[in-house]
Design a protein around this motif. Structure first.
Motif, PDB file in Angstrom:
ATOM      1  N   GLN A 188      38.683  38.869  32.481  1.00 41.03           N
ATOM      2  CA  GLN A 188      37.523  39.481  33.136  1.00 41.03           C
ATOM      3  C   GLN A 188      37.100  40.760  32.416  1.00 41.03           C
ATOM      4  N   ARG A 189      38.051  41.349  31.701  1.00 40.78           N
ATOM      5  CA  ARG A 189      37.779  42.625  31.019  1.00 40.78           C
ATOM      6  C   ARG A 189      38.265  42.502  29.575  1.00 40.78           C
ATOM      7  N   PRO A 190      37.426  42.003  28.684  1.00 36.73           N
ATOM      8  CA  PRO A 190      37.833  41.815  27.285  1.00 36.73           C
ATOM      9  C   PRO A 190      38.404  43.070  26.640  1.00 36.73           C
TER      10      PRO A 190
ATOM     11  N   ILE B  51      55.859  39.868  28.903  1.00 37.16           N
ATOM     12  CA  ILE B  51      55.163  40.786  29.815  1.00 37.16           C
ATOM     13  C   ILE B  51      53.727  40.298  29.990  1.00 37.16           C
ATOM     14  N   LEU B  52      53.370  39.927  31.219  1.00 35.06           N
ATOM     15  CA  LEU B  52      52.047  39.370  31.503  1.00 35.06           C
ATOM     16  C   LEU B  52      51.139  40.452  32.074  1.00 35.06           C
ATOM     17  N   ASP B  53      50.085  40.796  31.340  1.00 32.82           N
ATOM     18  CA  ASP B  53      49.096  41.770  31.802  1.00 32.82           C
ATOM     19  C   ASP B  53      47.968  41.002  32.479  1.00 32.82           C
ATOM     20  N   THR B  54      48.006  40.923  33.801  1.00 29.52           N
ATOM     21  CA  THR B  54      47.032  40.118  34.539  1.00 29.52           C
ATOM     22  C   THR B  54      45.784  40.922  34.877  1.00 29.52           C
ATOM     23  N   ALA B  55      44.776  40.202  35.380  1.00 27.05           N
ATOM     24  CA  ALA B  55      43.500  40.837  35.701  1.00 27.05           C
ATOM     25  C   ALA B  55      43.597  41.681  36.959  1.00 27.05           C
ATOM     26  N   GLY B  56      42.708  42.665  37.055  1.00 24.86           N
ATOM     27  CA  GLY B  56      42.592  43.477  38.263  1.00 24.86           C
ATOM     28  C   GLY B  56      41.162  43.423  38.768  1.00 24.86           C
ATOM     29  N   ARG B  57      40.929  44.001  39.903  1.00 22.89           N
ATOM     30  CA  ARG B  57      39.582  44.121  40.462  1.00 22.89           C
ATOM     31  C   ARG B  57      39.467  45.520  41.049  1.00 22.89           C
ATOM     32  N   LEU B  58      38.224  45.946  41.302  1.00 24.10           N
ATOM     33  CA  LEU B  58      38.032  47.216  41.985  1.00 24.10           C
ATOM     34  C   LEU B  58      38.510  47.115  43.427  1.00 24.10           C
ATOM     35  N   HIS B  59      38.410  45.893  43.972  1.00 21.30           N
ATOM     36  CA  HIS B  59      38.890  45.640  45.325  1.00 21.30           C
ATOM     37  C   HIS B  59      39.565  44.269  45.353  1.00 21.30           C
ATOM     38  N   ILE B  60      40.465  44.084  46.292  1.00 22.41           N
ATOM     39  CA  ILE B  60      41.149  42.799  46.426  1.00 22.41           C
ATOM     40  C   ILE B  60      40.153  41.748  46.888  1.00 22.41           C
ATOM     41  N   ASP B  61      40.149  40.588  46.232  1.00 20.61           N
ATOM     42  CA  ASP B  61      39.306  39.477  46.676  1.00 20.61           C
ATOM     43  C   ASP B  61      40.060  38.162  46.532  1.00 20.61           C
ATOM     44  N   ASP B  62      39.517  37.112  47.132  1.00 18.85           N
ATOM     45  CA  ASP B  62      40.185  35.803  47.156  1.00 18.85           C
ATOM     46  C   ASP B  62      40.341  35.220  45.757  1.00 18.85           C
TER      47      ASP B  62
END
Length: 484
Positions: free
Chosen positions: A138-140, A197-208
């Motif tokens: 989501q964030r290249p 080590i897995l760097d997963t995606a984040g969001r500004l807020h939690i979503d489904d």
């Protein structure tokens, strides 16, 4: 770090307990001030109420009031309750399998990608070969950032060891994150890496969508550890996020970032009580080496303005040999260090990392004052100049320094007499605090795992495992005899 709380606790100690005399009245007043200080530091209200209740129950009693050193015992009670509030059975990260998978989760902006790089460095220093995976499609920029961190880390280790070292970073941005993480397992093994080590995606807020993606990664990779990366400065909302991630993803622990910029420290005191999850690591700066294992006893010591000698020694071991680091620790415990030792410590500290946090590890007013200041090299330069202007005898016996000697030192160092007085006063305060901590057992069980077992008289009996005392001195004497 903990600037607000440290300053407030220092005020409370001076206001209510500096005389050494104690009563139910000033205990009650001190507890009320502690409660206000914790709330102002953004500690969770329920956590504050529980803490002050336990302190009050233990503090108000005949044993405390009739104690020989009641004020020290009161502060020790507060220290013990802070430790109990934050402590965990496990510290840091112990790798016990041939191949380990670590999944990092958290909201966007929490410092997750940087923490992955720091964790990789931490593991390399422990003899492991990490493999970094950029799964934040989501964030290249996050993938590119991870590659930059991997390259910088490889260059750092290559320079230190004198041989080429590479930290592999893998990502296929066109693939779904669960597939990227699943494919990385075989690639890591092919590269003879033992930690993924897995760097997963984040969001500004939690979503489904985020939770669905993370759950898919968890199912496909079956990670051994899932760490929630939390920004210590985000306040009470961060606890809700941690609980939400735990309920849906099942996290194992927390990495608390940006603690060096958090003057309040409420998150560190609240998170275990609120979420049920322990802090594993703390981020204390932007550099790759600014990740520390979390130790509740050391954090409590910092909060109460008693410094963190153990962490200081651990960092010292990276820039000096073990015997020298042990000697430095022993002198601080025995309060036998001189101005010459202080000069050596300042020179060593400058090589060890973030100056503000390192100074906060020193006990007494000197550490607190310099941690609160806008530290720059000129502060160290002025202190060094003052000490250099002393004679060898004056460095060994600062109490002999009178008015005329102070005037000579100020002229020789290009500083004011007030600055000379301030240094001398803070040096005495530091030494006095170390003496009080040794007598009252305030250090706590901080030396476990450092190879410094043993006792320090009453201190060793009161707080087992501190170490560094007579056994260490005996070993050093034996070494010297063998050399002769």
């Amino acid at each position: 770090m903990f600037k607000t709380l440290s300053n407030k606790f220092d005020d409370i100690k001076n206001k209510f307990f500096s005389s050494g005399k104690i009563s139910e009245k000033n205990i009650q007043e001190g507890i009320e001030e502690i409660e206000k200080a914790l709330i102002n530091a953004d500690v969770n209200f329920r956590v504050v109420k529980g803490l002050v209740k336990r302190v009050k129950e233990k503090a108000i009693g005949e044993e405390l009031i009739k104690s020989i050193t009641p004020s020290q015992l009161f502060i020790k009670i507060v220290n013990d309750e802070l430790v109990e509030l934050m402590k965990t059975d496990e510290q840091g990260l112990e790798i016990t399998k041939d191949f380990t998978i670590i999944m990092m989760v958290g909201l966007q902006g929490s410092g997750k990608t940087t923490t992955c790089g720091k964790l990789a460095r931490y593991l390399i220093k422990k003899g492991h070969r990490p493999f970094l995976v950029g799964a934040d499609t989501q964030r290249p920029a996050a993938i590119e950032q991870l590659k930059v961190l991997g390259k910088a880390l490889g260059e750092e280790i290559s320079q230190e060891t004198g041989s080429e070292f590479e930290v592999p970073v893998y990502s296929e941005p066109q693939d779904p994150p669960p597939k990227i993480c699943k494919d990385s397992i075989s690639l890591a093994k092919e590269n003879n890496c033992d930690v993924l080590i897995l760097d997963t995606a984040g969001r500004l807020h939690i979503d489904d969508a985020l939770m669905k993606e993370l759950l898919s990664i968890r199912k496909k990779t079956k990670p051994d550890h899932v760490f929630f990366v939390m920004d210590s400065m985000t306040g009470q909302n961060a606890f809700d996020s941690a609980k939400a991630f735990d309920e849906q993803i099942n996290i194992d622990g927390v990495v608390l970032t940006k603690l060096d910029s958090d003057a309040k420290g409420g998150a560190a005191l609240s998170i275990k009580e609120v979420t049920g999850k322990s802090i594993k690591f703390i981020g204390v700066g932007e550099k790759l080496d600014a990740l520390e294992e979390f130790h509740a006893d050391r954090m409590a010591s910092r909060i109460l303005g008693m410094g963190d000698v153990v962490s200081l020694v651990k960092k010292a071991e990276e820039v000096m040999d073990e015997e020298k680091a042990e000697e430095m620790y022993q002198k601080m415990v025995d309060a036998s260090f001189t101005m010459h030792d202080l000069l050596e410590q300042f020179q060593m500290i400058k090589k060890m990392g973030n100056l503000r946090d390192l100074m906060g590890m020193l006990p007494g007013g000197l550490g607190v004052q310099m941690q609160n200041a806008d530290i720059d090299e000129s502060i160290f330069s002025r202190i060094e100049a003052i000490i250099h202007s002393m004679t060898p005898q004056e460095r060994e016996t600062p109490d002999m320094i009178n008015g005329s000697r102070k005037l000579r030192m100020s002229k020789g160092s290009g500083t004011k007499v007030q600055e000379v007085n301030q240094l001398l006063n803070q040096f005495r305060e530091m030494r006095k605090m170390m003496q009080n901590m040794s007598k009252s057992g305030m250090f706590g069980n901080m030396m476990s795992g450092m190879g410094m077992g043993g006792g320090l008289g009453d201190l060793g009996n009161m707080m087992p495992g501190l170490g560094g005392g007579s056994k260490q001195r005996s070993r050093r004497k034996k070494k010297k005899r063998k050399k002769k």
